[in-house]
Write a protein that holds these residues in place. Structure first.
Motif, PDB file in Angstrom:
ATOM      1  N   ILE A 145     -58.260  -7.267 -61.176  1.00  0.00           N
ATOM      2  CA  ILE A 145     -56.826  -7.069 -61.377  1.00  0.00           C
ATOM      3  C   ILE A 145     -56.588  -5.635 -61.854  1.00  0.00           C
ATOM      4  CG2 ILE A 145     -54.795  -7.812 -62.670  1.00  0.00           C
ATOM      5  CD1 ILE A 145     -56.152 -10.534 -63.015  1.00  0.00           C
ATOM      6  N   ASP A 146     -55.702  -4.924 -61.182  1.00  0.00           N
ATOM      7  CA  ASP A 146     -55.372  -3.564 -61.598  1.00  0.00           C
ATOM      8  C   ASP A 146     -54.537  -3.596 -62.876  1.00  0.00           C
ATOM      9  OD1 ASP A 146     -56.654  -2.328 -59.459  1.00  0.00           O
ATOM     10  OD2 ASP A 146     -54.898  -2.456 -58.169  1.00  0.00           O
ATOM     11  N   LEU A 147     -54.875  -2.730 -63.816  1.00  0.00           N
ATOM     12  CA  LEU A 147     -54.169  -2.633 -65.091  1.00  0.00           C
ATOM     13  C   LEU A 147     -54.006  -1.155 -65.429  1.00  0.00           C
ATOM     14  CD1 LEU A 147     -53.007  -3.942 -67.675  1.00  0.00           C
ATOM     15  CD2 LEU A 147     -55.315  -3.923 -68.621  1.00  0.00           C
ATOM     16  N   ASP A 148     -52.773  -0.659 -65.362  1.00  0.00           N
ATOM     17  CA  ASP A 148     -52.512   0.764 -65.564  1.00  0.00           C
ATOM     18  C   ASP A 148     -51.608   0.990 -66.764  1.00  0.00           C
ATOM     19  OD1 ASP A 148     -53.949   1.126 -63.215  1.00  0.00           O
ATOM     20  OD2 ASP A 148     -52.150   1.138 -61.967  1.00  0.00           O
ATOM     21  N   TYR A 149     -51.848   2.100 -67.470  1.00  0.00           N
ATOM     22  CA  TYR A 149     -51.071   2.452 -68.655  1.00  0.00           C
ATOM     23  C   TYR A 149     -50.372   3.792 -68.426  1.00  0.00           C
ATOM     24  CZ  TYR A 149     -54.180  -0.966 -70.871  1.00  0.00           C
ATOM     25  OH  TYR A 149     -54.883  -2.102 -71.185  1.00  0.00           O
TER      26      TYR A 149
END
Length: 212
Positions: A145-149
């Motif tokens: 799962i992509d998780l970007d900040y």
């Protein structure tokens, strides 16, 4: 200047330089360090792994929340309606939105089951004051799962102002529901909705997908 005074001044200057260095930690290094620290705690904390959301909320408050700019996130989530709110309403909206986010993600942390996180190259904005730190959650036996900040430089300290999970922005997701609440009940209507949700977690949440 007496020797003791010179020594004390040298120590103070050293401490000041260390504080500045800590504040100027690169945003991708900051996110990586915090993530690794939290994952280590999750892997060892039996209370969180057994579903203790209160314990998970404490972890968020002490290790994660200090790196988020909640007033900015709230303003972005409320969107154009933010200008309608007075100072006290903004303060209350920020407090309630923070409470909602902490509670929501505390519940998510209790679902931790040995996931790992890998990081991708960071993307910088045109003025280097805003960056996107990209990562990926690796679930055993499942799809990553992509998780970007999204972070901004706030006075020499990097702060998170949005999180995107699997392509869905947290701020954008809430903005849709918030717009509906303000359109039907004004700023006070949105505030009351958030307060009710925080008092009663089973109450409908003002998130995306609700129709006016």
């Amino acid at each position: 200047m007496p020797m003791f005074a010179r020594s004390l001044l040298a120590v103070l200057l050293l401490l000041a330089s260390l504080l500045v260095a800590a504040q100027q930690k690169a945003p991708d290094a900051l996110v990586k360090d915090v993530t690794e620290e939290v994952l280590t705690i999750l892997s060892e904390d039996k209370q969180i792994r057994s579903g203790d959301s209160t314990r998970a909320a404490e972890l968020i408050e002490t290790r994660i929340a200090p790196h988020f700019d909640f007033p900015r996130m709230t303003a972005l989530a409320v969107g154009r309606h933010w200008a309608q709110a007075n100072e006290e309403q903004r303060r209350q909206l920020t407090e309630e939105f923070r409470t909602l986010l902490v509670r929501t993600y505390a519940n998510a942390l209790t679902e931790y089951r040995d996931e790992t996180v890998t990081f991708k190259p960071m993307r910088k904005g045109p003025d280097a004051k805003e960056v996107l730190v990209q990562s990926q959650i690796n679930k055993p036996g499942g799809q990553p799962i992509d998780l970007d900040y999204r972070l901004v430089d706030k006075g020499g300290e990097w702060k998170v102002i949005d999180v995107t999970v699997a392509g869905v922005s947290l701020v954008t997701n809430y903005r849709s529901g918030f717009n509906n609440e303000v359109s039907s009940g004004g700023i006070e209507g949105l505030l009351k909705s958030l307060q009710e949700k925080n008092r009663n977690p089973q109450a409908p949440s003002p998130t995306a997908g609700r129709k006016s």
